[in-house]
Design a protein around this motif. Sequence first.
Motif, PDB file in Angstrom:
ATOM      1  N   ILE A 186      27.932 -24.130  29.997  1.00 40.71           N
ATOM      2  CA  ILE A 186      28.296 -25.400  29.355  1.00 40.71           C
ATOM      3  C   ILE A 186      27.480 -26.534  29.962  1.00 40.71           C
ATOM      4  CG2 ILE A 186      30.155 -27.100  29.098  1.00 40.71           C
ATOM      5  CD1 ILE A 186      32.089 -24.709  28.822  1.00 40.71           C
ATOM      6  N   GLY A 187      27.364 -26.560  31.284  1.00 40.65           N
ATOM      7  CA  GLY A 187      26.565 -27.587  31.948  1.00 40.65           C
ATOM      8  C   GLY A 187      25.101 -27.503  31.564  1.00 40.65           C
ATOM      9  N   LEU A 188      24.581 -26.290  31.465  1.00 43.46           N
ATOM     10  CA  LEU A 188      23.192 -26.108  31.052  1.00 43.46           C
ATOM     11  C   LEU A 188      22.979 -26.611  29.626  1.00 43.46           C
ATOM     12  CD1 LEU A 188      20.434 -24.919  31.866  1.00 43.46           C
ATOM     13  CD2 LEU A 188      21.195 -22.785  30.839  1.00 43.46           C
ATOM     14  N   ALA A 189      23.945 -26.386  28.753  1.00 41.90           N
ATOM     15  CA  ALA A 189      23.842 -26.870  27.374  1.00 41.90           C
ATOM     16  C   ALA A 189      23.811 -28.403  27.340  1.00 41.90           C
ATOM     17  CB  ALA A 189      25.008 -26.345  26.546  1.00 41.90           C
ATOM     18  N   PHE A 190      24.646 -29.061  28.153  1.00 40.47           N
ATOM     19  CA  PHE A 190      24.632 -30.521  28.221  1.00 40.47           C
ATOM     20  C   PHE A 190      23.266 -31.032  28.683  1.00 40.47           C
ATOM     21  CE2 PHE A 190      29.159 -30.578  27.707  1.00 40.47           C
ATOM     22  CZ  PHE A 190      29.476 -31.870  27.327  1.00 40.47           C
ATOM     23  N   ILE A 191      22.695 -30.390  29.683  1.00 38.77           N
ATOM     24  CA  ILE A 191      21.398 -30.818  30.210  1.00 38.77           C
ATOM     25  C   ILE A 191      20.311 -30.647  29.159  1.00 38.77           C
ATOM     26  CG2 ILE A 191      19.637 -30.300  31.944  1.00 38.77           C
ATOM     27  CD1 ILE A 191      21.976 -29.542  33.828  1.00 38.77           C
ATOM     28  N   VAL A 192      20.299 -29.515  28.480  1.00 41.44           N
ATOM     29  CA  VAL A 192      19.279 -29.257  27.460  1.00 41.44           C
ATOM     30  C   VAL A 192      19.418 -30.247  26.302  1.00 41.44           C
ATOM     31  CG1 VAL A 192      18.545 -27.577  25.720  1.00 41.44           C
ATOM     32  CG2 VAL A 192      18.929 -26.849  28.066  1.00 41.44           C
ATOM     33  N   ILE A 193      20.632 -30.496  25.850  1.00 45.70           N
ATOM     34  CA  ILE A 193      20.843 -31.459  24.758  1.00 45.70           C
ATOM     35  C   ILE A 193      20.398 -32.851  25.187  1.00 45.70           C
ATOM     36  CG2 ILE A 193      22.622 -32.636  23.392  1.00 45.70           C
ATOM     37  CD1 ILE A 193      24.101 -29.928  23.309  1.00 45.70           C
ATOM     38  N   GLY A 194      20.687 -33.227  26.426  1.00 37.94           N
ATOM     39  CA  GLY A 194      20.257 -34.529  26.927  1.00 37.94           C
ATOM     40  C   GLY A 194      18.751 -34.671  26.935  1.00 37.94           C
ATOM     41  N   PHE A 195      18.035 -33.649  27.389  1.00 37.74           N
ATOM     42  CA  PHE A 195      16.579 -33.729  27.412  1.00 37.74           C
ATOM     43  C   PHE A 195      15.992 -33.707  25.999  1.00 37.74           C
ATOM     44  CE2 PHE A 195      16.772 -32.631  31.947  1.00 37.74           C
ATOM     45  CZ  PHE A 195      15.888 -33.598  32.422  1.00 37.74           C
ATOM     46  N   ILE A 196      16.616 -32.987  25.084  1.00 41.05           N
ATOM     47  CA  ILE A 196      16.135 -32.992  23.701  1.00 41.05           C
ATOM     48  C   ILE A 196      16.308 -34.380  23.089  1.00 41.05           C
ATOM     49  CG2 ILE A 196      16.656 -32.133  21.375  1.00 41.05           C
ATOM     50  CD1 ILE A 196      17.174 -29.392  22.684  1.00 41.05           C
ATOM     51  N   LEU A 197      17.454 -35.019  23.342  1.00 43.97           N
ATOM     52  CA  LEU A 197      17.682 -36.364  22.812  1.00 43.97           C
ATOM     53  C   LEU A 197      16.758 -37.393  23.448  1.00 43.97           C
ATOM     54  CD1 LEU A 197      21.574 -36.514  22.596  1.00 43.97           C
ATOM     55  CD2 LEU A 197      19.943 -36.295  20.718  1.00 43.97           C
ATOM     56  N   MET A 198      16.305 -37.133  24.667  1.00 45.14           N
ATOM     57  CA  MET A 198      15.429 -38.063  25.360  1.00 45.14           C
ATOM     58  C   MET A 198      13.990 -37.985  24.860  1.00 45.14           C
ATOM     59  SD  MET A 198      15.428 -38.540  29.478  1.00 45.14           S
ATOM     60  CE  MET A 198      16.958 -37.683  29.694  1.00 45.14           C
ATOM     61  N   SER A 199      13.613 -36.892  24.255  1.00 45.39           N
ATOM     62  CA  SER A 199      12.214 -36.693  23.863  1.00 45.39           C
ATOM     63  C   SER A 199      11.859 -37.494  22.624  1.00 45.39           C
ATOM     64  CB  SER A 199      11.951 -35.213  23.620  1.00 45.39           C
ATOM     65  OG  SER A 199      12.662 -34.788  22.491  1.00 45.39           O
ATOM     66  N   GLY A 200      10.567 -37.621  22.386  1.00 49.32           N
ATOM     67  CA  GLY A 200      10.069 -38.307  21.196  1.00 49.32           C
ATOM     68  C   GLY A 200       9.960 -39.799  21.399  1.00 49.32           C
ATOM     69  N   GLY A 201       9.791 -40.510  20.296  1.00 43.76           N
ATOM     70  CA  GLY A 201       9.727 -41.963  20.341  1.00 43.76           C
ATOM     71  C   GLY A 201       8.339 -42.519  20.526  1.00 43.76           C
ATOM     72  N   GLY A 202       7.352 -41.663  20.518  1.00 42.94           N
ATOM     73  CA  GLY A 202       5.984 -42.129  20.682  1.00 42.94           C
ATOM     74  C   GLY A 202       5.366 -42.523  19.360  1.00 42.94           C
ATOM     75  N   SER A 203       4.184 -43.093  19.435  1.00 46.27           N
ATOM     76  CA  SER A 203       3.456 -43.496  18.242  1.00 46.27           C
ATOM     77  C   SER A 203       2.200 -42.642  18.117  1.00 46.27           C
ATOM     78  CB  SER A 203       3.083 -44.972  18.341  1.00 46.27           C
ATOM     79  OG  SER A 203       2.307 -45.358  17.236  1.00 46.27           O
ATOM     80  N   ASP A 204       1.807 -42.348  16.896  1.00 44.71           N
ATOM     81  CA  ASP A 204       0.586 -41.577  16.681  1.00 44.71           C
ATOM     82  C   ASP A 204      -0.655 -42.397  17.001  1.00 44.71           C
ATOM     83  OD1 ASP A 204       2.077 -39.407  15.892  1.00 44.71           O
ATOM     84  OD2 ASP A 204       2.018 -39.967  13.770  1.00 44.71           O
ATOM     85  N   ASP A 205      -0.582 -43.699  16.770  1.00 38.34           N
ATOM     86  CA  ASP A 205      -1.702 -44.588  17.043  1.00 38.34           C
ATOM     87  C   ASP A 205      -1.493 -45.239  18.409  1.00 38.34           C
ATOM     88  OD1 ASP A 205      -3.886 -46.218  16.898  1.00 38.34           O
ATOM     89  OD2 ASP A 205      -3.042 -47.573  15.382  1.00 38.34           O
ATOM     90  N   PRO A 206      -2.401 -45.052  19.368  1.00 39.09           N
ATOM     91  CA  PRO A 206      -2.193 -45.639  20.701  1.00 39.09           C
ATOM     92  C   PRO A 206      -2.260 -47.160  20.722  1.00 39.09           C
ATOM     93  CG  PRO A 206      -4.310 -44.502  20.600  1.00 39.09           C
ATOM     94  CD  PRO A 206      -3.610 -44.245  19.314  1.00 39.09           C
TER      95      PRO A 206
END
Length: 87
Positions: A26-46
Amino acid sequence: MGEQKRKEDSKSEFIFGKKNYKFLFIGLAFIVIGFILMSGGGSDDPNVFDESIYNWRRIRLAPTLVLIGFGIQVYAILLNPNKAAKK
């Protein structure tokens, strides 16, 4: 003879109980979900700045889930499997 019996007894006994492993996963699932939600948000154009990196999900929710996951992991490790099995 005594040493062989001691080795057989130690092989059949796990360090953690069933309840410990349940909380670990259960703790591992919380950690994985947290890191998945943290990812992304970048722009294709620098040259273009994307404000979505500062949204509520990445700043508040995801780190909170990761910390909760680590707390659950610590609880799972410290949980006494002998005491939990008697209940």
